[in-house]
Motif scaffolding. Structure first.
Motif, PDB file in Angstrom:
ATOM      1  N   UNK A 205       0.857  -1.190   0.000  1.00  0.00           N
ATOM      2  CA  UNK A 205       0.000   0.000   0.000  1.00  0.00           C
ATOM      3  C   UNK A 205       0.894   1.241   0.000  1.00  0.00           C
TER       4      UNK A 205
ATOM      5  N   UNK B 186      -2.552   6.563   4.139  1.00  0.00           N
ATOM      6  CA  UNK B 186      -2.525   5.965   2.802  1.00  0.00           C
ATOM      7  C   UNK B 186      -2.688   7.045   1.738  1.00  0.00           C
TER       8      UNK B 186
ATOM      9  N   UNK C  38      -4.135   6.502  -1.249  1.00  0.00           N
ATOM     10  CA  UNK C  38      -5.504   6.343  -1.731  1.00  0.00           C
ATOM     11  C   UNK C  38      -6.411   6.082  -0.525  1.00  0.00           C
TER      12      UNK C  38
ATOM     13  N   UNK D 153      -7.109  -2.756   9.927  1.00  0.00           N
ATOM     14  CA  UNK D 153      -8.481  -3.231   9.661  1.00  0.00           C
ATOM     15  C   UNK D 153      -9.467  -2.076   9.505  1.00  0.00           C
ATOM     16  N   UNK D 154      -9.049  -1.029   8.820  1.00  0.00           N
ATOM     17  CA  UNK D 154      -9.912   0.138   8.665  1.00  0.00           C
ATOM     18  C   UNK D 154     -11.014  -0.139   7.629  1.00  0.00           C
TER      19      UNK D 154
ATOM     20  N   UNK E 243      -4.985 -12.219  11.077  1.00  0.00           N
ATOM     21  CA  UNK E 243      -4.893 -11.576   9.765  1.00  0.00           C
ATOM     22  C   UNK E 243      -5.409 -10.150   9.915  1.00  0.00           C
ATOM     23  N   UNK E 244      -4.665  -9.204   9.382  1.00  0.00           N
ATOM     24  CA  UNK E 244      -5.044  -7.793   9.518  1.00  0.00           C
ATOM     25  C   UNK E 244      -4.948  -7.091   8.161  1.00  0.00           C
ATOM     26  N   UNK E 245      -5.660  -5.985   8.067  1.00  0.00           N
ATOM     27  CA  UNK E 245      -5.513  -5.111   6.904  1.00  0.00           C
ATOM     28  C   UNK E 245      -4.803  -3.851   7.376  1.00  0.00           C
ATOM     29  N   UNK E 246      -3.686  -3.526   6.750  1.00  0.00           N
ATOM     30  CA  UNK E 246      -3.033  -2.250   7.053  1.00  0.00           C
ATOM     31  C   UNK E 246      -3.597  -1.255   6.057  1.00  0.00           C
ATOM     32  N   UNK E 247      -4.281  -0.238   6.584  1.00  0.00           N
ATOM     33  CA  UNK E 247      -5.101   0.611   5.742  1.00  0.00           C
ATOM     34  C   UNK E 247      -6.474  -0.015   5.647  1.00  0.00           C
ATOM     35  N   UNK E 248      -7.027  -0.072   4.447  1.00  0.00           N
ATOM     36  CA  UNK E 248      -8.404  -0.555   4.296  1.00  0.00           C
ATOM     37  C   UNK E 248      -8.598  -1.264   2.970  1.00  0.00           C
TER      38      UNK E 248
ATOM     39  N   UNK F 132      -6.397  -0.069  -3.682  1.00  0.00           N
ATOM     40  CA  UNK F 132      -5.106   0.575  -3.424  1.00  0.00           C
ATOM     41  C   UNK F 132      -4.975   1.217  -2.062  1.00  0.00           C
ATOM     42  N   UNK F 133      -5.972   1.055  -1.197  1.00  0.00           N
ATOM     43  CA  UNK F 133      -5.948   1.738   0.100  1.00  0.00           C
ATOM     44  C   UNK F 133      -5.483   0.848   1.246  1.00  0.00           C
ATOM     45  N   UNK F 134      -5.133  -0.399   0.942  1.00  0.00           N
ATOM     46  CA  UNK F 134      -4.705  -1.263   2.038  1.00  0.00           C
ATOM     47  C   UNK F 134      -3.992  -2.502   1.563  1.00  0.00           C
ATOM     48  N   UNK F 135      -3.351  -3.158   2.514  1.00  0.00           N
ATOM     49  CA  UNK F 135      -2.654  -4.403   2.202  1.00  0.00           C
ATOM     50  C   UNK F 135      -3.004  -5.445   3.275  1.00  0.00           C
ATOM     51  N   UNK F 136      -3.276  -6.641   2.813  1.00  0.00           N
ATOM     52  CA  UNK F 136      -3.631  -7.735   3.712  1.00  0.00           C
ATOM     53  C   UNK F 136      -2.348  -8.358   4.259  1.00  0.00           C
TER      54      UNK F 136
ATOM     55  N   UNK G 240       3.143  -9.708   4.463  1.00  0.00           N
ATOM     56  CA  UNK G 240       1.985  -9.543   3.571  1.00  0.00           C
ATOM     57  C   UNK G 240       1.424 -10.912   3.195  1.00  0.00           C
TER      58      UNK G 240
ATOM     59  N   UNK H  63      -0.119 -11.535   0.266  1.00  0.00           N
ATOM     60  CA  UNK H  63       0.316 -11.746  -1.114  1.00  0.00           C
ATOM     61  C   UNK H  63       1.766 -11.278  -1.245  1.00  0.00           C
TER      62      UNK H  63
ATOM     63  N   UNK I   2       6.751  -6.787   6.858  1.00  0.00           N
ATOM     64  CA  UNK I   2       6.265  -5.439   7.183  1.00  0.00           C
ATOM     65  C   UNK I   2       6.851  -4.997   8.516  1.00  0.00           C
TER      66      UNK I   2
END
Lengths: 216, 216
Positions: free
Chosen positions: A132, A151, A153, A176-177, B119-124, B129-133, B151, B153, B158
């Motif tokens: 990201x 971010x 985006x 987790x936003x 498992x978390x999302x950084x961003x959303x 394009x607003x986050x990464x799993x 990550x 994928x 990180x």
């Protein structure tokens, strides 16, 4: 931690290849939900929050685990800034504490005077879904040094580091936003809070203070 | 910081909604370049690195700024694990120090015994394009407690938090990761290093020690 905040401000520019096309001060969504880890070094306090955030109505709901002095607590807090009131809720005991507090709503945003420092990729853009794009901003506001990463985006918060004389160092990591609010009822206290009388607060607890901008 | 490492291990599971389909122990790319911020609490040492990483040939090139005891240093280091040799290079003075060292190559990977935590999302993921799993793993290896986030994928690092008696707390944040090596020459010392004699190391410096797994 103070070193980190200062160095994020001072050193990250050394790596930044900045052309004339600076990222703009983007506007974060006014309605968000997510998770948050906060580390307050002065008190050696760590919080894991689930939060719902409404910048329109200026209200925040927090469900958090707080670890301080080798103890772990659970808190369920509803902060209503327009009313200057917060509720501390226990569903287990069907009890509620309603307290007044002073302080302004502290929006999740890039401060207006923040200076762009660097654009970074968290993870990688080498393959789809592996990273990201984010921007790092920093500055000083009300004697608080900060370094904020949002971010590119979506303008969503990723990490905010702060350092001040009063509170010391605070590191907040968001994850987790989600844009929007899944259940708007989250901003209303449960029915067993209705009959509870308002008490005067003797100051905000540490776990709510980070959301409140103290009036000068 | 120790509190954070322990709580990442202990508490993040409270938020994790885990079904039977656990993420697998993915394999990180053997060739990577990126940037890294490392904070070593014991020495109050902060490093900002640009690094190139080759797990095939077991070699690492680091260009770093180190901030410790209110001083900032620049270092350019080439670590060759197969030869057990590292170079400290100064292009400014066209000088080179060549030292031997002991220790195994420490690959960037999720340790085999690591337990999946969350498992978390950084961003959303609310918009493209607003986050990464990412997946958080943790465990204990050679008396080092760790919490590692990679990550989903691409299996790119990180953040890695570590705590040990010997080194204390170490927080490593990776960013701007690229799969592959832009210039393979980065793993060769410059010509002015050719005539330099090998000296015996009296132990690794802190800025190289984090890349080396000490032999038991």
């Amino acid at each position: 931690m103070k070193t980190i905040v200062l160095l994020c401000i001072g050193l990250s520019g050394l790596f930044a290849i900045i052309d004339a096309q600076f990222p703009h001060h983007c506007k974060s969504p006014p309605l968000m939900e997510g998770r948050l880890m906060v580390y307050v070094t002065k008190d050696n306090l760590v919080m894991f929050d689930r939060f719902s955030y409404d910048a329109f109505e200026r209200r925040i709901r927090l469900r958090e685990f707080i670890h301080v002095q080798n103890q772990t607590y659970h808190e369920d807090i509803l902060l209503l800034f327009r009313e200057g009131v917060y509720y501390s809720i226990s569903y287990l005991n069907s009890t509620c504490v309603k307290k007044s507090f002073k302080g302004d709503f502290r929006p999740i945003e890039i401060p207006k005077d923040a200076k762009f420092q660097a654009q970074v990729v968290i993870g990688s853009l080498s393959e789809p879904g592996a990273g990201v794009l984010a921007n790092n901003w920093n500055g000083k506001e009300d004697n608080v040094l900060y370094s904020a990463t949002f971010t590119e985006f979506g303008c969503l918060p990723i990490m905010v580091l702060e350092n001040s004389e009063a509170i010391g160092d605070v590191m907040a990591s968001y994850f987790d936003m989600v844009v929007g609010i899944e259940d708007p009822d989250t901003f209303f206290p449960p029915s067993f809070c209705e009959s509870v009388e308002l008490t005067e607060s003797d100051g905000l607890d540490p776990f709510t203070a980070i959301w409140v901008k103290q009036s000068n």
